[in-house]
Design an enzyme around this catalytic site. Structure first.
Site, PDB file in Angstrom:
ATOM      1  N   ASP A 248      16.508  -2.844  -4.937  1.00 13.43           N
ATOM      2  CA  ASP A 248      15.445  -3.270  -5.858  1.00 13.43           C
ATOM      3  C   ASP A 248      14.239  -2.360  -5.768  1.00 13.43           C
ATOM      4  OD1 ASP A 248      15.381  -6.892  -5.646  1.00 13.43           O
ATOM      5  OD2 ASP A 248      16.660  -5.509  -6.737  1.00 13.43           O
ATOM      6  N   LYS A 270      14.082  -4.102 -10.842  1.00  8.61           N
ATOM      7  CA  LYS A 270      13.563  -4.730 -12.052  1.00  8.61           C
ATOM      8  C   LYS A 270      12.047  -4.677 -12.010  1.00  8.61           C
ATOM      9  CE  LYS A 270      16.398  -8.018 -11.109  1.00  8.61           C
ATOM     10  NZ  LYS A 270      16.622  -9.399 -10.793  1.00  8.61           N
ATOM     11  N   MET A 383       4.778 -13.338  -7.740  1.00  6.85           N
ATOM     12  CA  MET A 383       4.738 -12.824  -9.120  1.00  6.85           C
ATOM     13  C   MET A 383       3.582 -13.450  -9.898  1.00  6.85           C
ATOM     14  SD  MET A 383       8.840 -13.145  -9.786  1.00  6.85           S
ATOM     15  CE  MET A 383       9.008 -14.692  -8.912  1.00  6.85           C
TER      16      MET A 383
HETATM   17  N1  SAH Z   1      12.721 -12.376  -2.545  1.00 10.14           N
HETATM   18  C1  SAH Z   1      11.340 -11.924  -2.377  1.00 10.14           C
HETATM   19  C2  SAH Z   1      10.461 -12.282  -3.542  1.00 10.14           C
HETATM   20  C3  SAH Z   1      10.835 -11.637  -4.841  1.00 10.14           C
HETATM   21  S1  SAH Z   1       9.728 -12.054  -6.134  1.00 10.14           S
HETATM   22  C4  SAH Z   1      10.796 -12.514  -1.073  1.00 10.14           C
HETATM   23  O1  SAH Z   1      11.415 -13.395  -0.470  1.00 10.14           O
HETATM   24  O2  SAH Z   1       9.714 -12.060  -0.656  1.00 10.14           O
HETATM   25  C5  SAH Z   1       8.628 -10.703  -6.137  1.00 10.14           C
HETATM   26  C6  SAH Z   1       7.250 -11.099  -5.688  1.00 10.14           C
HETATM   27  O3  SAH Z   1       7.188 -11.228  -4.310  1.00 10.14           O
HETATM   28  C7  SAH Z   1       6.174 -10.102  -6.021  1.00 10.14           C
HETATM   29  O4  SAH Z   1       5.733 -10.238  -7.346  1.00 10.14           O
HETATM   30  C8  SAH Z   1       5.097 -10.466  -5.038  1.00 10.14           C
HETATM   31  O5  SAH Z   1       4.381 -11.584  -5.473  1.00 10.14           O
HETATM   32  C9  SAH Z   1       5.905 -10.908  -3.849  1.00 10.14           C
HETATM   33  N2  SAH Z   1       6.020  -9.830  -2.836  1.00 10.14           N
HETATM   34  C10 SAH Z   1       7.139  -9.302  -2.371  1.00 10.14           C
HETATM   35  N3  SAH Z   1       6.877  -8.389  -1.406  1.00 10.14           N
HETATM   36  C11 SAH Z   1       5.540  -8.351  -1.289  1.00 10.14           C
HETATM   37  C12 SAH Z   1       4.641  -7.614  -0.455  1.00 10.14           C
HETATM   38  N4  SAH Z   1       5.077  -6.733   0.432  1.00 10.14           N
HETATM   39  N5  SAH Z   1       3.331  -7.836  -0.605  1.00 10.14           N
HETATM   40  C13 SAH Z   1       2.876  -8.733  -1.484  1.00 10.14           C
HETATM   41  N6  SAH Z   1       3.672  -9.448  -2.284  1.00 10.14           N
HETATM   42  C14 SAH Z   1       4.981  -9.281  -2.190  1.00 10.14           C
END
Ligand code: SAH
Length: 464
Positions: A248, A270, A383
């Site tokens: 991803d 995406k 998000m």
């Molecule tokens: N499966 C992932 C989430 C995917 S949705 C998890 O468990 O973390 C994607 C969202 O995750 C982004 O829009 C953001 O809000 C958050 N996100 C993921 N990694 C991040 C990071 N390192 N710092 C801040 N937000 C993060």
């Protein structure tokens, strides 16, 4: 080579331990694990050691050491803090030609204890010949993390089939090739994944000359929020075995680097509203690659089951009979909160935490706002950047105070991490002021105030 490594069969054999303290206890534990019958001699013996002696059928002798204590013993351990006594025990043992170990005195030892990785029946011993035991221990720690805890079960599996395989393949080279395939292929994968019956079935089929199933396997792996150090051992191990990696946008380059060098890498990332590859095509690609016999790692940011659509991907795999494993990862909420110094729950401020998607359908307010305004609840929006003005205004409209502390964490856990704190009232403004961009996590709740006290990770200095 200063010492020759040998493995000592101590089952039922008598071993003398001189000393009754902590170190004697540690050595005695190992000896008891190996089935030795302990004879412990010391004027005082600690409670735990006494219990160990009792439970392993040994004897305790509550007095000073005497040379006759060596009688009938196949190994001698001197573990007292009395140096002349240790030297005496060593000399007596050597005089009789019995192996002796003196704790922390390599010069007085004829045998030394290695650092051990125990995956019985598989045991790995590391030694520095007594010169740098800490170094040996560090190597041991590396191996502990590399060799899965269930690795010994592979040896068990081999033991159960050894005779059959020997009969089938009398030639030792053929046998070696056979076992190499077993230990590095899908049969070992099944065993390590805790599916012992399936591993046995596949191994029996291989012995019976049935063609191995051509299907590969898919690992749905959570890569954590960014810092490569937050990967799990299991994630790393599977990444190192992969033939193909589908990843991803959220997966940090430093993490991708840790995949097997010659694995094919396919970007299926995406971006919001602009899909590089539609989800159903990703699902189909996973199935197609596995059907070619490949080991496929589907690497996802954070945890695959938290806003990761992992469920949909494995549904497709299950429907197609493709074996798969799911490896959880540290989700953005845990990672970002920890690195920003914001506990998600706290006995004074928040009794629960809620992970919410901020990706609002059609830009409308379709979240259960009434449920989100309870004051003792921390909210974490994934998000949530685009919809942030709506999120903040709806929360205020439904009763959460405009002064509620809130934080934005951009690229959390990485060296580019930036954190901005404010309130529901001014959070959208902070985004504009500091040009905050994705990926950003939003945390809302009183717990945000704890950051001042608890922050420890610097990340980028800008704006902190
Ligand atoms: N499966 C992932 C989430 C995917 S949705 C998890 O468990 O973390 C994607 C969202 O995750 C982004 O829009 C953001 O809000 C958050 N996100 C993921 N990694 C991040 C990071 N390192 N710092 C801040 N937000 C993060």
């Amino acid at each position: 080579m200063e010492f020759l490594p040998l493995f000592h069969n101590l089952r039922g054999a008598r071993v003398l331990v001189v000393g009754g303290g902590e170190i004697a206890l540690r050595k005695s534990r190992l000896l008891a694990d190996a089935g030795a019958v302990l004879r412990v001699v010391a004027p005082e013996i600690g409670t735990e050691l006494r219990e160990l002696i009792g439970s392993s059928g040994g004897e305790q002798i509550l007095r000073g050491y005497s040379e006759a204590d060596l009688n009938g013993c196949v190994l001698i351990i001197a573990a007292t803090d009395d140096e002349p006594l240790n030297a005496q025990v060593s000399a007596d043992a050597r005089q009789r030609g019995v192996p002796v170990n003196v704790v922390d005195a390599p010069a007085l030892c004829s045998v030394i204890f290695p650092a051990i990785v125990d995956r019985s029946p598989l045991v790995i011993a590391v030694s520095s010949g007594g010169d740098a035991p800490v170094l040996a221990r560090l190597i041991r720690a590396k191996m502990e993390s590399w060799i899965p805890p269930t690795y010994g079960h592979l040896a068990g599996l081999a033991a159960r089939f050894r005779h059959q395989v020997k009969k089938l393949l009398p030639n030792v080279q053929q046998r070696r090739a056979f076992w190499e395939e077993v230990f590095q292929g899908p049969i070992a994968d099944r065993q390590l994944a805790g599916q012992g019956a399936e591993a046995e079935r596949l191994l029996q089929a291989k012995i019976d000359g049935e063609a191995p199933p051509a299907t590969g396997e898919v690992y749905l792996v959570g890569a954590g929020p960014g810092d490569p150090d937050l990967l799990t051992f299991k994630a790393l191990r599977l990444m190192q075995q992969a033939d193909v990696v589908l990843y991803d946008r959220l997966v940090a380059p430093a993490i991708l680097e840790l995949c097997r060098r010659d694995a094919d890498r396919i970007y299926v990332g995406k971006q919001r509203a602009e899909h590089a590859l539609p989800q159903d095509q990703i699902n189909q690609q996973l199935v197609a690659l596995a059907k070619q016999g490949k080991r496929v790692v589907r690497l996802k940011g954070g945890d695959p089951f938290i806003f990761g659509r992992g469920g949909e991907e494995i549904e497709e795999l299950a429907a197609n009979g493709i074996p798969f494993q799911v490896v959880p990862g540290i989700t953005a909420a845990s990672g970002c909160a920890a690195y920003a110094g914001i506990p998600l729950t706290h006995r004074d401020y928040a009794q629960s935490v809620r992970f919410v998607t901020g990706h609002l359908k059609d830009g409308t307010s379709d979240l259960p706002w009434k449920d989100l305004v309870s004051p003792a609840q921390t909210l974490v929006f994934y998000m949530g950047l685009i919809g942030l003005p709506i999120i903040c205004s709806e929360l205020i409209k439904h009763g959460r105070s405009a002064d509620t502390p809130a934080a934005l964490i951009q690229q959390g856990t990485t060296f580019n991490q930036r954190v901005f704190t404010g309130t529901l009232a001014n959070l959208p403004q902070l985004v504009a002021e500091h040009e905050v961009h994705a990926p950003t996590l939003v945390i809302v709740g009183e717990v945000v105030t704890l950051r001042d006290k608890l922050k420890w990770f610097e990340g980028a200095q800008a704006g902190v």
